[in-house]
Design an enzyme around this catalytic site. Structure first.
Site, PDB file in Angstrom:
ATOM      1  N   GLY A  23     -49.209  -4.511 -13.529  1.00  0.00           N
ATOM      2  CA  GLY A  23     -48.491  -3.345 -13.422  1.00  0.00           C
ATOM      3  C   GLY A  23     -47.234  -3.076 -14.328  1.00  0.00           C
ATOM      4  O   GLY A  23     -46.455  -2.317 -14.129  1.00  0.00           O
ATOM      5  N   GLY A  26     -46.058   0.515 -15.216  1.00  0.00           N
ATOM      6  CA  GLY A  26     -45.222   1.564 -14.051  1.00  0.00           C
ATOM      7  C   GLY A  26     -43.748   1.236 -14.695  1.00  0.00           C
ATOM      8  O   GLY A  26     -43.315   0.549 -15.454  1.00  0.00           O
ATOM      9  N   GLY A  29     -42.138  -2.282 -14.724  1.00  0.00           N
ATOM     10  CA  GLY A  29     -42.875  -3.182 -15.818  1.00  0.00           C
ATOM     11  C   GLY A  29     -42.501  -2.722 -17.059  1.00  0.00           C
ATOM     12  O   GLY A  29     -42.289  -3.390 -18.051  1.00  0.00           O
ATOM     13  N   TYR A 148     -48.902   1.296   4.236  1.00  0.00           N
ATOM     14  CA  TYR A 148     -48.529   0.385   2.985  1.00  0.00           C
ATOM     15  C   TYR A 148     -47.614  -0.620   3.151  1.00  0.00           C
ATOM     16  O   TYR A 148     -47.647  -1.690   2.809  1.00  0.00           O
ATOM     17  CB  TYR A 148     -47.637   1.598   2.094  1.00  0.00           C
ATOM     18  N   PRO A 175     -36.210  -5.205  -3.846  1.00  0.00           N
ATOM     19  CA  PRO A 175     -35.200  -4.529  -4.432  1.00  0.00           C
ATOM     20  C   PRO A 175     -34.809  -3.093  -3.528  1.00  0.00           C
ATOM     21  O   PRO A 175     -35.727  -2.504  -2.720  1.00  0.00           O
ATOM     22  CB  PRO A 175     -35.942  -3.885  -5.650  1.00  0.00           C
ATOM     23  N   ASN A 177     -33.056   0.807  -3.710  1.00  0.00           N
ATOM     24  CA  ASN A 177     -33.490   2.131  -4.314  1.00  0.00           C
ATOM     25  C   ASN A 177     -33.286   2.032  -5.905  1.00  0.00           C
ATOM     26  O   ASN A 177     -32.266   2.245  -6.208  1.00  0.00           O
ATOM     27  CB  ASN A 177     -32.748   3.197  -3.617  1.00  0.00           C
ATOM     28  N   HIS A 191     -38.966   8.820  -5.056  1.00  0.00           N
ATOM     29  CA  HIS A 191     -37.727   8.290  -5.288  1.00  0.00           C
ATOM     30  C   HIS A 191     -36.886   9.749  -5.617  1.00  0.00           C
ATOM     31  O   HIS A 191     -36.953  10.601  -6.476  1.00  0.00           O
ATOM     32  CB  HIS A 191     -38.020   7.785  -6.821  1.00  0.00           C
ATOM     33  N   ARG A 199     -35.130  18.306 -10.550  1.00  0.00           N
ATOM     34  CA  ARG A 199     -34.929  19.579 -10.106  1.00  0.00           C
ATOM     35  C   ARG A 199     -33.586  20.331 -10.770  1.00  0.00           C
ATOM     36  O   ARG A 199     -33.440  21.426 -11.163  1.00  0.00           O
ATOM     37  CB  ARG A 199     -34.404  19.341  -8.666  1.00  0.00           C
ATOM     38  N   ARG A 221     -26.604   5.935   1.461  1.00  0.00           N
ATOM     39  CA  ARG A 221     -27.635   5.039   0.761  1.00  0.00           C
ATOM     40  C   ARG A 221     -26.995   4.219  -0.292  1.00  0.00           C
ATOM     41  O   ARG A 221     -25.909   4.503  -0.815  1.00  0.00           O
ATOM     42  CB  ARG A 221     -28.754   5.950   0.121  1.00  0.00           C
TER      43      ARG A 221
END
Ligand SMILES: NC(=O)c1ccc[n+]([C@@H]2O[C@H](COP(=O)([O-])OP(=O)(O)OC[C@H]3O[C@@H](n4cnc5c(N)ncnc54)[C@H](OP(=O)(O)O)[C@@H]3O)[C@@H](O)[C@H]2O)c1
Length: 319
Positions: A23, A26, A29, A148, A175, A177, A191, A199, A221
């Protein structure tokens, strides 16, 4: 422990070892591979085109060809609520199959250390905040992403099973967020930080006077900068050896309103943020308990959110 300094990377006990990273194209990675190389690891980071990890024979071929000492398994089918609701079978099947093939073949190939990550969505929907490792099995995950999340939970079960039967040193970190460079900045990735940055930058470019954000802005959060996670992986990956998962997050709560205001300010957006309170807030308080992490690494100074956001926005604007 002050994180995100180059010397953290150079101290990794993995220096000089052959590390296979799946990965690697990604988000995690792309951030981790350069740090492993900077720490003196020999990194093999194949693409999906080279080795499709859904094909067990290709996974076996990969281990036979590479003969890694360490595996950091990051490959996964990852997505937000919409793709998870649209393709639940794919999320379940692909992650279960990929993880099963990679872990089993890593063990068969005599790998000495196997590290993988699961996300906060593996926790039960009803888990109290802060999310504590011991609560992981006390309920069903959020329905939208349960296929998932349960596939990812099987990573934990399999890691523990191979440890119990074969003394295979497989560990699983959780991990929080994460955010930072190389994240997925397109809307719909699930995410929140990259979606917000995208945005706000788009609104600024178009000259929109108002951005409408969902909910009240009050939910709390915590967010963790990707460099901090990579530094902890380099430091704890080689020495943590347990079938118990460990959270990796900042432990620094922030409201969504503060997050949006900070992103708008750092992007230089001069319009107004309107809050659409007819839209749901979601869980009001959801942060990660990092007691276990602190007990292991001592003082932990995560990158302050403002600084991490500044670096992330700067990176995004250079793309
Ligand atoms: N991002 C987060 O905030 C977060 C939080 C907690 C845990 N995690 C976990 O951390 C890990 C890495 O996440 P990420 O954000 O880096 O994911 P990502 O950006 O979506 O990257 C996924 C990687 O998996 C590869 N991949 C997918 N299917 C493959 C296959 N069949 N064969 C080979 N490679 C395949 C992708 O290759 P392509 O480039 O070819 O698609 C890509 O390199 C995942 O296990 C995830 O669950 C992530």
């Amino acid at each position: 422990m002050a994180m995100s300094h180059p010397e953290c990377s150079s101290r990794s006990p993995w220096s000089g070892q052959l590390v296979l990273v799946t990965g690697s194209t990604g988000f995690v990675g792309r951030n981790l591979v350069p740090k492993l190389r900077a720490a003196g690891c020999t990194v093999y980071a194949p693409s999906r085109a080279e080795y499709d990890l859904l094909e067990q024979q290709r996974v076996r071929d990969m281990f036979a060809a590479v003969k890694p000492e360490v595996v950091i398994h990051l490959a996964a089918l990852v997505g937000g609520n919409v793709p998870n609701k649209t393709y639940p079978a794919d999320f379940c099947y692909r992650n279960l199959l990929m993880n099963t093939c990679v872990l089993h073949e890593a063990h068969q190939a005599g790998v000495r250390k196997y590290v993988t990550l699961v996300g906060g969505c593996t926790y039960p929907a009803s888990a109290p905040s802060p999310l504590t490792e011991s609560d992981l099995w006390n309920g069903y995950p959020q329905a939208e992403s349960a296929p998932y999340a349960l596939a990812k939970r099987m990573d934990i079960v399999m890691s523990a099973a191979y440890r119990a039967q074969y003394a295979f040193d497989a560990i699983v970190f959780v991990p929080g967020n994460m955010y930072g460079p190389h994240d997925h900045f397109e809307d719909g990735s699930g995410h929140v930080i990259p979606a917000l940055i995208r945005r706000v930058l788009d609104a600024k470019r178009r000259g929109d006077p108002v951005i409408t954000a969902w909910g009240s802005g009050s939910p709390v959060r915590d967010f963790v900068y990707i460099d901090d996670v990579c530094d902890i992986l380099l430091r704890e990956g080689p020495v943590y050896s347990s079938s118990e998962i460990m959270n990796i997050s900042s432990g620094a709560p922030t409201t969504i309103r503060d997050l949006v205001d900070t992103i708008a300010e750092l992007c230089g957006y001069e319009g107004t943020i309107a809050w659409d309170t007819t839209k749901p807030d979601g869980q009001m308080h959801k942060v990660f308990d990092i007691t276990r992490l602190r007990e292991r690494i001592g003082a932990f100074e995560p990158t302050p959110l403002r600084e991490g956001l500044r670096r992330t926005i700067e990176w995004c604007q250079c793309q």
